[in-house]
Design an enzyme around this catalytic site. Structure first.
Site, PDB file in Angstrom:
ATOM      1  NE  ARG A 341      40.589  46.651  74.472  1.00  0.00           N
ATOM      2  CZ  ARG A 341      40.164  46.362  73.062  1.00  0.00           C
ATOM      3  NH1 ARG A 341      41.002  46.341  71.953  1.00  0.00           N
ATOM      4  NH2 ARG A 341      38.983  46.325  72.554  1.00  0.00           N
ATOM      5  CG  ASP A 358      38.213  43.296  74.819  1.00  0.00           C
ATOM      6  OD1 ASP A 358      36.988  43.450  75.214  1.00  0.00           O
ATOM      7  OD2 ASP A 358      39.107  43.159  75.684  1.00  0.00           O
ATOM      8  CG  ASP A 490      35.709  42.485  81.955  1.00  0.00           C
ATOM      9  OD1 ASP A 490      35.380  41.435  81.427  1.00  0.00           O
ATOM     10  OD2 ASP A 490      36.507  43.175  81.530  1.00  0.00           O
ATOM     11  CE  LYS A 632      38.108  50.364  85.192  1.00  0.00           C
ATOM     12  NZ  LYS A 632      39.252  50.241  83.918  1.00  0.00           N
ATOM     13  CD  GLU A 633      33.953  47.896  83.817  1.00  0.00           C
ATOM     14  OE1 GLU A 633      34.773  48.723  84.644  1.00  0.00           O
ATOM     15  OE2 GLU A 633      34.543  47.134  83.168  1.00  0.00           O
ATOM     16  CD  GLN A 686      38.219  50.952  80.427  1.00  0.00           C
ATOM     17  OE1 GLN A 686      38.344  51.365  81.787  1.00  0.00           O
ATOM     18  NE2 GLN A 686      38.690  49.752  80.478  1.00  0.00           N
TER      19      GLN A 686
HETATM   20  O1  IFM Z   1      33.741  44.204  78.010  1.00  0.00           O
HETATM   21  C1  IFM Z   1      34.980  44.635  78.822  1.00  0.00           C
HETATM   22  C2  IFM Z   1      36.008  44.532  78.166  1.00  0.00           C
HETATM   23  O2  IFM Z   1      36.358  43.168  77.927  1.00  0.00           O
HETATM   24  C3  IFM Z   1      37.255  44.871  78.775  1.00  0.00           C
HETATM   25  N1  IFM Z   1      37.135  46.128  79.181  1.00  0.00           N
HETATM   26  C4  IFM Z   1      36.114  46.354  80.085  1.00  0.00           C
HETATM   27  C5  IFM Z   1      34.833  45.920  79.257  1.00  0.00           C
HETATM   28  C6  IFM Z   1      33.567  46.094  80.391  1.00  0.00           C
HETATM   29  O3  IFM Z   1      33.613  45.559  81.435  1.00  0.00           O
END
Ligand code: IFM
Length: 798
Positions: A341, A358, A490, A632-633, A686
């Site tokens: 990254r 990762d 995360d 995102k999440e 992502q």
């Molecule tokens: O799994 C994580 C990764 O380590 C970093 N980016 C976000 C993902 C999900 O939270």
């Protein structure tokens, strides 16, 4: 709207409209000398570290991304000027035509304007630590032309990106430039001990060959001019670099050449940028006076990358699938593998190491393409496993295996910002190592002895046993692995003693893998141990079934996360796909839970990570609630998880569903709706904004993402059904029933396989017959021992 197309034969993405909705980027070089470039030549370069080795400037977080590697062309008869990339001058597109070809570690831009054709090729030569811009300028008119050409780069004033951007009272006063023969030299901290090691004295150069240098600037303000910008530099407008150098101001490299071209004549100019002193720069520049060097270097780059990609090539009825799996997803897997990254147009380079999970996941994306390259990184990651079995959450770029602090040491926490172990890190080793052994056939890998991060050593097999032990010594109240700091997500903190079903499924999978290994090694005590603990874990997981789904976990205080009755976040994707991948879910559970995924989470752009997103009913550990809903999440389409869904559906034999998920989330499938996706249509990101967002379908965080490897695995192992194991190759595709079949060319353990899959009955999966070199085999397995150097394999589905 479409801005370009895939050129499969040349392994390039060709951008035919330069006004793309965002800068569409490519990677040149590697972190030893890294460079990113957009279709409009914006981007930046660095030596070893995007944060600490930055040599050229870039403005992040903007679609006006500036500056870059600019070449300006001025017609000295009319005083009109433009750039060899559409931006920064930005001439009207009805008069300015340009094409950008992003290829494997090179980018070529052509432009036609005012009867002048330019073709500029940008690359970092293979294993070199400088970059080359070669521009060929042709007079396409029928009269002689007087042109001035200006190559331009904006240097940073300090190798540290943050210092350069914010500590101006210091960094403005440490640099000066000078001009020598054919190059600008930038000196930084010049008086700080020129040869002493550890000195922060640096020299960069921007030089050229191909034509005499008729003017130069080392001072940014003098080149651009007051109240102007990159689109109208005063030096270009006036046709004269005034020779001024920076001293207590911003530095640049600008080199002017004056050309006279007869009709049809071409001039070839080669600019080189790097961090070297003047003498070294002169030597490098001299080598480019040899005709044909640039073309030979481009050929070398292409040969390297195309050979890597040729190890797995598929030909299906889907151009989207072929383009992604043969070229762009594969190349992105290598880029994430190499760069982690480290640096992109989103990551500024400030991360100081490899994320454990990762990196171990990234490795999976290239195993089928270069197993030995993968093995080296696996060894490295095993050397970042602590002797208690856990992974170091962050593995420093200067990782010193055997001598590292661990999350139990305050120094590690202070240095990395990671307060403790994460529950999932070392468990990613299992799918990665089993895939490597399957692809390579290297069973002896398990006996290699590898040091632990904090000292001591063990065989790979014992490293893996230790990873199991780590989880087993940290169980929560329901006998599932404790959440520790976090699991894959995360943003989900269930408490150190909270439990994650995702990690429990990972552990269940890991137990399957190590049981097989133990059995093959005659380690019967360990087989019995695994049978016992796996049965207990299975009993705990059984209680996590909630009618038509698996819950996401159980918090430390006993509250269930992801229960069907919950007002928000009642349905989560990963526990469903991993229940299948782990082999835990019964047929009924698998079918029901994946059906619930489709019913509740699926959107036109892929599957949401959870639903409904958190708005009002979050708990403290649901950190994702801070993101806008469906982002995102917090209910976004988290692209990494699409790969696991593709794999899970494939394992269930649901080829139509697996391919539906591939297409929904595939960049290539959005090529003609690029204005919605915004991000490059040839790379995964992502996440994609989901339906609650006013910008549903827009993708973010390009290039450096775990999505590359999970989607690759979902497609290669899942849809193509190529599942090597220690003894050979299972071929069990799950394809859309509409396909008549497809072919694969694959290198496998030094042998070549030509595989033809036929689907006369238009089924989604199920091998009816398998023939190896004319001999019928039973089932869907090709024993490695029966392979010749060249093999014809025919698989008939039905
Ligand atoms: O799994 C994580 C990764 O380590 C970093 N980016 C976000 C993902 C999900 O939270």
């Amino acid at each position: 709207m479409q801005y370009g197309y895939f050129d499969l034969a040349n392994k390039e993405y060709v951008i035919t409209r330069p006004d793309t909705p965002a800068p569409w980027a490519n990677y040149l070089g590697d972190p030893e000398y890294g460079a990113m470039i957009s279709n409009n030549a914006c981007g930046y370069s660095f030596v070893k570290s995007g944060a600490n080795g930055r040599i050229s400037r870039f403005r992040f977080n903007s679609n006006m991304a500036l500056p870059g590697r600019y070449i300006y062309i001025r017609d000295n008869d009319t005083a009109d000027y433009w750039s060899a990339s559409w931006q920064p001058v930005g001439k009207p597109l009805d008069q300015y035509k340009s094409v950008c070809r992003h290829g494997t570690a090179y980018t070529i831009m052509t432009a036609d304007y005012a009867s002048v054709h330019s073709e500029t090729t940008y690359y970092v030569p293979y294993h070199q630590t400088y970059e080359v811009w070669r521009t060929k300028i042709t007079n396409t008119s029928d009269k002689p032309r007087k042109l001035s050409v200006f190559g331009f780069v904006e240097f940073t004033n300090d190798n540290n990106y943050e210092q350069d951007q914010v500590n101006l009272q210091y960094t403005l006063f440490i640099t000066r430039t000078s001009f020598e023969e054919n190059r600008i030299i930038q000196h930084i901290n010049e008086n700080s001990g020129k040869d002493a090691s550890g000195s922060n004295h640096k020299e960069r150069f921007f030089g050229m060959v191909g034509a005499p240098v008729s003017g130069w600037n080392g001072n940014l303000d003098s080149f651009i001019g007051p109240y102007r910008t990159y689109s109208n530099p005063i030096a270009v407008e006036q046709g004269k670099c005034d020779g001024s150098m920076n001293y207590n101001s911003n530095a640049c490299g600008a080199l002017q050449s004056d050309l006279e071209l007869t009709p049809g004549e071409t001039a070839e100019l080669i600019y080189i940028l790097g961090q070297r002193n003047s003498a070294e720069a002169a030597t490098i520049l001299d080598t480019y006076k040899t005709l044909g060097k640039v073309d030979a270097e481009i050929a070398e780059l292409k040969n390297f990358w195309h050979k890597e990609l040729s190890n797995f090539q598929v030909n299906t009825p889907s151009p989207e699938f072929n383009n992604m799996i043969n070229v762009w997803n594969a190349y992105q897997c290598f880029i994430t593998f190499i760069w982690s990254r480290a640096a992109s147009f989103v990551y500024c380079g400030l991360r100081n190491g490899y994320g454990y999970r990762d990196t171990v996941q990234d490795i999976q994306g290239i195993i089928h393409l270069d197993p030995e390259m993968a093995a080296d990184k696996i060894r490295f990651m095993l050397s970042a496993q602590v002797d208690n079995g856990g992974g170091l959450p962050l593995v420093k770029f200067n990782h010193n295996a055997g001598h590292e602090n661990t999350p139990d040491d305050p120094e590690y926490v202070k240095e990395t910002g990671h307060p403790s172990y994460r529950a999932d890190d070392a468990l990613w080793l299992f799918p990665t190592i089993v895939k490597y052994i399957g692809e390579s056939g290297n069973k002896a890998f398990l006996d290699e002895v590898i040091v632990y991060a904090n000292g001591g050593e063990a065989t790979v097999y014992d490293h893996l046993k230790n990873a199991i032990r780590f989880s087993m010594e940290r169980l929560g109240a329901h006998d599932m692995p404790a959440g520790l700091h976090a699991d894959w997500n995360d943003c989900l903190r269930m408490g150190a003693k909270g439990e994650s079903t995702f990690v429990a499924f990972q552990l269940y999978y890991a137990m399957r893998v190590i049981r097989d290994m133990a059995q093959q090694r005659g380690d019967s005590d360990y087989v019995a141990y695994i049978d016992d603990i796996q049965a207990k874990l299975g009993a705990s997981l059984e209680k996590c079934w909630d009618g038509d789904r698996f819950i996401r976990g159980i918090r430390e205080d006993g509250v269930v996360v992801g229960a069907k009755k919950d007002p928000e976040a009642s349905m989560w994707l990963n526990p469903q796909s991993w229940a299948v991948i782990s082999g835990f879910a019964s047929k009924d559970q698998a079918e029901q839970s994946m059906e619930s995924v489709h019913r509740i989470l699926n959107t036109p752009y892929g599957i949401k990570l959870l639903d409904p997103p958190y708005r009002a009913h979050y708990f403290d550990g649901a950190l994702m609630h801070i993101f806008n809903p469906d982002t995102k999440e917090n209910g976004g389409i988290f692209s990494q998880s699409q790969g696991w869904a593709i794999l899970a559906e494939s394992l269930l034999g649901h080829g139509n569903r697996a391919f539906e998920y591939f297409m929904e989330s595939s960049p290539a499938a959005m090529n003609d709706r690029a204005e919605i996706r915004v991000m490059e249509p040839y790379v995964h990101g992502q996440f994609t904004e989901s339906t609650a967002s006013p910008y549903a379908g827009r993708s973010h965080v390009h290039w450096l993402t775990g999505t590359a490897s999970t989607v690759m695995v979902g497609c290669v192992e899942g849809i193509c059904g190529m599942r090597p194991n220690a003894d050979g190759l299972v071929i069990s595709p799950s394809i859309p029933s509409s396909w008549d079949g497809f072919t694969i060319e694959k290198n496998f353990r030094g042998k070549h396989l030509s595989i033809r899959v036929e689907n006369p009955s238009h089924v989604q999966s199920g091998v009816k017959s398998l023939t190896l070199n004319g001999k019928e085999l039973s089932g869907d397995f090709v024993p490695a021992a029966e392979l010749k150097d060249q093999n014809e394999i025919t698989v008939v589905l039905g």
